[in-house]
Design an enzyme around this catalytic site. Sequence first.
Site, PDB file in Angstrom:
ATOM      1  N   HIS A  18      -1.247  -0.011 -10.400  1.00  0.00           N
ATOM      2  CA  HIS A  18      -1.762  -0.609 -10.020  1.00  0.00           C
ATOM      3  C   HIS A  18      -2.536  -2.049 -10.062  1.00  0.00           C
ATOM      4  CE1 HIS A  18      -4.471  -0.956  -5.972  1.00  0.00           C
ATOM      5  NE2 HIS A  18      -3.569  -1.356  -5.529  1.00  0.00           N
ATOM      6  N   ARG A  42       0.819  -1.554  -0.276  1.00  0.00           N
ATOM      7  CA  ARG A  42       0.372  -0.233  -0.332  1.00  0.00           C
ATOM      8  C   ARG A  42       1.039   1.216  -0.033  1.00  0.00           C
ATOM      9  NH1 ARG A  42      -3.697  -2.651  -1.726  1.00  0.00           N
ATOM     10  NH2 ARG A  42      -5.831  -3.299  -0.736  1.00  0.00           N
ATOM     11  N   GLU A  63       1.094  12.094  -7.773  1.00  0.00           N
ATOM     12  CA  GLU A  63       1.735  13.223  -8.288  1.00  0.00           C
ATOM     13  C   GLU A  63       3.251  13.387  -8.604  1.00  0.00           C
ATOM     14  OE1 GLU A  63       0.522  17.548  -8.757  1.00  0.00           O
ATOM     15  OE2 GLU A  63       0.256  17.323  -7.822  1.00  0.00           O
TER      16      GLU A  63
END
Length: 397
Positions: free
Chosen positions: A279, A238, A266
């Site tokens: 992901h 994560r 970003e």
Amino acid sequence: MPETFRIQTLNAISPLGLNRLDRERFDLGTEFTDPRAILLRSADLHSYDVPHSLYAVARAGAGTNNIPVEKLASLGIPVFNTPGANANAVKELVIAGLLLAARNLYHAADYTKDLVAEQQLSGKDLDKQVEAGKKQFAGFELPGRTLGVIGLGAIGVLVANAAQAMGMKVLGYDPAITIERAWQLSPSVEQVTSVEELFARSDFITLHVPLIEATQGLVSAERIASMPAGSVVLNFARGGVVDEEAVLAALDSGQLHAYVNDFPTEVGAVHPKVITLPHLGASTSEAEDNCAVMAVDQLSDFLLHGNIRNSVNFPEVAMARSPNTTRLGIFNENKPNMIGQITTVLAEAGLNVTEFTNKARGDYAYTLVDVEGEVADELKEQILAIDGVIRARKIEG
């Protein structure tokens, strides 16, 4: 007549899983206002208005950050996940990440593509120009390098074993490793006793832990500084388990060679030493099928028989059904004399208990009980009147 359960799907779920449901007992839909269960992948339930009808939530995946787990526990609603169902998919991505970083493949491919496109090269000119620039992407080989694996669950064990088979020295850290995973782990993997030791001895770090308070910012500036210069961090767990600001600073200083992750930001996505993917962790057809099958089977077993397997907020409780009995499932707070009060109510109702099991996890517990005799409708209300009982239902399999 046995109940037909309404299951609301909030994301596309593999048909391989959905087709395992007996359509005489289950209705599938996306617009139910009173579902008995929710089946989802990435849909966010934190702002969801939980209906009283809801019995369970099942996620076709391992992480449950998109689900208000504790809130649902307080309502007697188990949340199921599918640990291990996507383990091979993530393992393959981690191994790919090791190779991408070690051989600078990601940036080398971009360089070649941009060079040919910008200069419109072909033939001998193309070969000459590409050869002239390749030295900047010279990498290193993996055998003999040390990989530190934090979290030795289903994914971590597969990664550790695969890296060891590739000739890497592998260190593992997981103070809560299960007996099952310990048996699966290669005996060549050295288990260390602290995160600090693992960082100090590893050329690569890969993370396979949930994002909880204890793992927030696990990869910190201090720990990165203890690693050998030119190390690599891989994060397919994560985003929050890594202090990205610390990682970017270490990349700029040369302390880290690369950061490979599955969680674009970003700033990180445009950094020249970051390899960031969209992901992709469980994005294979096989993983999606495996997760769907596992989630559906666990959800079906709970709705039809009251059994709980792989819940993140209630204990594992499974019991074979006794013939010619009625089953009750009871969620309650984990406090003294709950079992005594429940059995007293059953005895006063003239019900003979044939099977009984109760297990606790943290603040909550779950009871399954099979009884002989007619279970009157008012029995549920009598059980719910016990202080500490959260939810109770008669389970008609």
